[in-house]
Design a protein around this motif. Structure first.
Motif, PDB file in Angstrom:
ATOM      1  N   MET A 133      60.278  38.606  57.152  1.00  0.00           N
ATOM      2  CA  MET A 133      60.900  37.402  57.721  1.00  0.00           C
ATOM      3  C   MET A 133      62.083  36.952  56.861  1.00  0.00           C
ATOM      4  SD  MET A 133      59.523  36.584  60.608  1.00  0.00           S
ATOM      5  CE  MET A 133      59.908  34.879  60.924  1.00  0.00           C
ATOM      6  N   LYS A 134      61.963  37.076  55.531  1.00  0.00           N
ATOM      7  CA  LYS A 134      63.067  36.711  54.635  1.00  0.00           C
ATOM      8  C   LYS A 134      64.292  37.578  54.884  1.00  0.00           C
ATOM      9  CE  LYS A 134      60.379  34.878  50.799  1.00  0.00           C
ATOM     10  NZ  LYS A 134      59.855  35.161  49.463  1.00  0.00           N
ATOM     11  N   ILE A 135      64.070  38.814  55.261  1.00  0.00           N
ATOM     12  CA  ILE A 135      65.179  39.737  55.530  1.00  0.00           C
ATOM     13  C   ILE A 135      65.763  39.466  56.914  1.00  0.00           C
ATOM     14  CG2 ILE A 135      65.800  42.168  55.857  1.00  0.00           C
ATOM     15  CD1 ILE A 135      63.454  42.823  53.875  1.00  0.00           C
ATOM     16  N   VAL A 136      64.896  39.222  57.901  1.00  0.00           N
ATOM     17  CA  VAL A 136      65.332  39.078  59.292  1.00  0.00           C
ATOM     18  C   VAL A 136      66.034  37.745  59.549  1.00  0.00           C
ATOM     19  CG1 VAL A 136      64.522  38.868  61.676  1.00  0.00           C
ATOM     20  CG2 VAL A 136      63.578  40.637  60.214  1.00  0.00           C
ATOM     21  N   ASN A 137      65.489  36.642  59.057  1.00  0.00           N
ATOM     22  CA  ASN A 137      66.016  35.319  59.393  1.00  0.00           C
ATOM     23  C   ASN A 137      67.520  35.141  59.168  1.00  0.00           C
ATOM     24  OD1 ASN A 137      63.851  34.113  60.660  1.00  0.00           O
ATOM     25  ND2 ASN A 137      62.929  33.436  58.747  1.00  0.00           N
ATOM     26  N   PRO A 138      68.073  35.539  58.026  1.00  0.00           N
ATOM     27  CA  PRO A 138      69.534  35.369  57.876  1.00  0.00           C
ATOM     28  C   PRO A 138      70.341  36.216  58.871  1.00  0.00           C
ATOM     29  CG  PRO A 138      68.492  35.845  55.764  1.00  0.00           C
ATOM     30  CD  PRO A 138      67.448  35.996  56.802  1.00  0.00           C
ATOM     31  N   LYS A 139      69.795  37.364  59.257  1.00  0.00           N
ATOM     32  CA  LYS A 139      70.513  38.255  60.173  1.00  0.00           C
ATOM     33  C   LYS A 139      70.539  37.735  61.605  1.00  0.00           C
ATOM     34  CE  LYS A 139      69.604  42.400  57.487  1.00  0.00           C
ATOM     35  NZ  LYS A 139      68.939  43.695  57.423  1.00  0.00           N
ATOM     36  N   VAL A 140      69.476  37.025  62.010  1.00  0.00           N
ATOM     37  CA  VAL A 140      69.406  36.550  63.398  1.00  0.00           C
ATOM     38  C   VAL A 140      69.800  35.082  63.522  1.00  0.00           C
ATOM     39  CG1 VAL A 140      67.637  38.214  64.042  1.00  0.00           C
ATOM     40  CG2 VAL A 140      66.951  35.928  63.326  1.00  0.00           C
ATOM     41  N   ALA A 141      70.151  34.459  62.407  1.00  0.00           N
ATOM     42  CA  ALA A 141      70.488  33.038  62.323  1.00  0.00           C
ATOM     43  C   ALA A 141      70.915  32.413  63.647  1.00  0.00           C
ATOM     44  CB  ALA A 141      71.570  32.829  61.279  1.00  0.00           C
ATOM     45  N   ASP A 142      70.070  31.575  64.189  1.00  0.00           N
ATOM     46  CA  ASP A 142      70.342  30.782  65.393  1.00  0.00           C
ATOM     47  C   ASP A 142      70.539  31.604  66.670  1.00  0.00           C
ATOM     48  OD1 ASP A 142      70.247  28.407  63.905  1.00  0.00           O
ATOM     49  OD2 ASP A 142      72.323  28.694  63.288  1.00  0.00           O
ATOM     50  N   ARG A 143      70.261  32.885  66.621  1.00  0.00           N
ATOM     51  CA  ARG A 143      70.428  33.688  67.830  1.00  0.00           C
ATOM     52  C   ARG A 143      69.084  34.093  68.419  1.00  0.00           C
ATOM     53  NH1 ARG A 143      74.293  38.364  67.191  1.00  0.00           N
ATOM     54  NH2 ARG A 143      74.169  38.305  69.446  1.00  0.00           N
ATOM     55  N   ALA A 144      67.993  33.699  67.752  1.00  0.00           N
ATOM     56  CA  ALA A 144      66.648  33.948  68.268  1.00  0.00           C
ATOM     57  C   ALA A 144      65.723  32.891  67.690  1.00  0.00           C
ATOM     58  CB  ALA A 144      66.171  35.339  67.872  1.00  0.00           C
ATOM     59  N   GLU A 145      64.793  32.408  68.514  1.00  0.00           N
ATOM     60  CA  GLU A 145      63.850  31.386  68.059  1.00  0.00           C
ATOM     61  C   GLU A 145      62.863  31.970  67.065  1.00  0.00           C
ATOM     62  OE1 GLU A 145      61.718  29.015  70.858  1.00  0.00           O
ATOM     63  OE2 GLU A 145      63.532  28.497  71.942  1.00  0.00           O
ATOM     64  N   GLY A 146      62.422  31.131  66.136  1.00  0.00           N
ATOM     65  CA  GLY A 146      61.513  31.568  65.087  1.00  0.00           C
ATOM     66  C   GLY A 146      60.237  32.198  65.601  1.00  0.00           C
ATOM     67  N   GLY A 147      59.650  31.616  66.637  1.00  0.00           N
ATOM     68  CA  GLY A 147      58.411  32.154  67.206  1.00  0.00           C
ATOM     69  C   GLY A 147      58.614  33.545  67.779  1.00  0.00           C
ATOM     70  N   ARG A 148      59.733  33.726  68.419  1.00  0.00           N
ATOM     71  CA  ARG A 148      60.064  35.032  69.010  1.00  0.00           C
ATOM     72  C   ARG A 148      60.277  36.074  67.909  1.00  0.00           C
ATOM     73  NH1 ARG A 148      65.549  36.150  71.778  1.00  0.00           N
ATOM     74  NH2 ARG A 148      65.241  38.315  72.270  1.00  0.00           N
ATOM     75  N   VAL A 149      60.954  35.667  66.833  1.00  0.00           N
ATOM     76  CA  VAL A 149      61.193  36.565  65.699  1.00  0.00           C
ATOM     77  C   VAL A 149      59.862  36.931  65.054  1.00  0.00           C
ATOM     78  CG1 VAL A 149      62.259  36.785  63.414  1.00  0.00           C
ATOM     79  CG2 VAL A 149      63.507  35.663  65.266  1.00  0.00           C
ATOM     80  N   ALA A 150      59.012  35.936  64.811  1.00  0.00           N
ATOM     81  CA  ALA A 150      57.719  36.179  64.172  1.00  0.00           C
ATOM     82  C   ALA A 150      56.866  37.135  65.007  1.00  0.00           C
ATOM     83  CB  ALA A 150      56.984  34.852  63.952  1.00  0.00           C
ATOM     84  N   ALA A 151      56.874  36.948  66.335  1.00  0.00           N
ATOM     85  CA  ALA A 151      56.102  37.832  67.218  1.00  0.00           C
ATOM     86  C   ALA A 151      56.619  39.264  67.130  1.00  0.00           C
ATOM     87  CB  ALA A 151      56.170  37.324  68.651  1.00  0.00           C
ATOM     88  N   ALA A 152      57.944  39.421  67.084  1.00  0.00           N
ATOM     89  CA  ALA A 152      58.535  40.767  66.987  1.00  0.00           C
ATOM     90  C   ALA A 152      58.178  41.418  65.657  1.00  0.00           C
ATOM     91  CB  ALA A 152      60.047  40.687  67.160  1.00  0.00           C
ATOM     92  N   VAL A 153      58.188  40.627  64.577  1.00  0.00           N
ATOM     93  CA  VAL A 153      57.841  41.160  63.258  1.00  0.00           C
ATOM     94  C   VAL A 153      56.369  41.574  63.225  1.00  0.00           C
ATOM     95  CG1 VAL A 153      57.570  40.576  60.805  1.00  0.00           C
ATOM     96  CG2 VAL A 153      59.663  39.923  62.028  1.00  0.00           C
ATOM     97  N   LYS A 154      55.476  40.729  63.744  1.00  0.00           N
ATOM     98  CA  LYS A 154      54.049  41.066  63.778  1.00  0.00           C
ATOM     99  C   LYS A 154      53.810  42.357  64.542  1.00  0.00           C
ATOM    100  CE  LYS A 154      51.911  36.534  63.433  1.00  0.00           C
ATOM    101  NZ  LYS A 154      51.258  35.436  64.159  1.00  0.00           N
ATOM    102  N   LYS A 155      54.477  42.479  65.691  1.00  0.00           N
ATOM    103  CA  LYS A 155      54.321  43.676  66.527  1.00  0.00           C
ATOM    104  C   LYS A 155      54.804  44.908  65.768  1.00  0.00           C
ATOM    105  CE  LYS A 155      55.526  45.470  71.125  1.00  0.00           C
ATOM    106  NZ  LYS A 155      55.833  46.825  70.701  1.00  0.00           N
ATOM    107  N   ALA A 156      55.965  44.801  65.119  1.00  0.00           N
ATOM    108  CA  ALA A 156      56.521  45.928  64.378  1.00  0.00           C
ATOM    109  C   ALA A 156      55.613  46.337  63.211  1.00  0.00           C
ATOM    110  CB  ALA A 156      57.928  45.596  63.874  1.00  0.00           C
ATOM    111  N   LEU A 157      55.042  45.349  62.528  1.00  0.00           N
ATOM    112  CA  LEU A 157      54.148  45.652  61.404  1.00  0.00           C
ATOM    113  C   LEU A 157      52.848  46.267  61.905  1.00  0.00           C
ATOM    114  CD1 LEU A 157      54.693  42.530  59.129  1.00  0.00           C
ATOM    115  CD2 LEU A 157      55.402  44.881  58.669  1.00  0.00           C
ATOM    116  N   ALA A 158      52.351  45.827  63.062  1.00  0.00           N
ATOM    117  CA  ALA A 158      51.114  46.376  63.625  1.00  0.00           C
ATOM    118  C   ALA A 158      51.335  47.806  64.106  1.00  0.00           C
ATOM    119  CB  ALA A 158      50.635  45.498  64.775  1.00  0.00           C
ATOM    120  N   ASP A 159      52.520  48.072  64.683  1.00  0.00           N
ATOM    121  CA  ASP A 159      52.826  49.398  65.198  1.00  0.00           C
ATOM    122  C   ASP A 159      53.082  50.404  64.082  1.00  0.00           C
ATOM    123  OD1 ASP A 159      52.609  48.324  67.696  1.00  0.00           O
ATOM    124  OD2 ASP A 159      54.762  48.298  68.118  1.00  0.00           O
ATOM    125  N   GLY A 160      53.735  49.916  63.028  1.00  0.00           N
ATOM    126  CA  GLY A 160      54.157  50.866  61.984  1.00  0.00           C
ATOM    127  C   GLY A 160      53.269  50.800  60.827  1.00  0.00           C
TER     128      GLY A 160
END
Length: 155
Positions: free
Chosen positions: A128-155
């Motif tokens: 999340m520390k890496i992703v948040n600055p890159k997506v700054a204001d272009r995606a909601e936090g909940g949506r980002v967190a869900a994508a990160v959880k999914k990616a960590l579960a898959d990989g």
């Protein structure tokens, strides 16, 4: 160079002249929120465009949440107004990331975190520390967190 705040003011003036009540009311409330943010704290200051975008994002999110609440409460007229206000504010925000774009950013961040030794669901904070600055204001936090959880579960 015009700032986002001056653009909002100009659009408010135009909306008042056009007698566009919805647009003028929405822009007034947003400018008030910006002014409130500027004078909060120990000293008043002028907000940067990035900070103004954060305020507009917060206001747009409030409108979406209120629209959902009104819709659930059976108050369709108020829900429609809140939704319309949210759409007006969305025009001032950066284009949101698509699911594919967000997925690519998250995948890169997960790879970067794994290279640094982070693994499994405990890596969520690092990613999340890496992703948040890159997506700054272009995606909601909940949506980002869900994508990160999914990616960590898959990989």
């Amino acid at each position: 160079m015009t700032t986002l705040k001056s653009t909002l003011r100009d659009d408010l003036t135009a909306a008042i002249k056009e007698r566009d009540e919805l647009r003028s009311a929405t822009l007034r409330l947003t400018l008030t929120a910006i002014t409130k943010e500027e004078v909060s704290g120990t000293s008043s200051r002028e907000l940067s465009d990035d900070e103004v975008i954060k305020v507009i994002s917060r206001e747009a999110k409030k409108r979406r949440e209120a629209a959902d609440a009104f819709a659930k409460g059976g108050r369709a007229e108020q829900a429609a107004r809140e939704k319309a206000e949210g759409e007006i504010l969305a025009a001032y925000l950066p284009q949101p990331l698509t699911d594919d774009e967000l997925g690519a950013v998250v995948a890169d961040a997960v790879a970067e975190a794994k290279a640094a030794g982070a693994e499994g669901p405990r890596a969520m904070g690092q990613v999340m520390k890496i992703v948040n600055p890159k997506v700054a204001d272009r995606a909601e936090g909940g949506r980002v967190a869900a994508a990160v959880k999914k990616a960590l579960a898959d990989g």
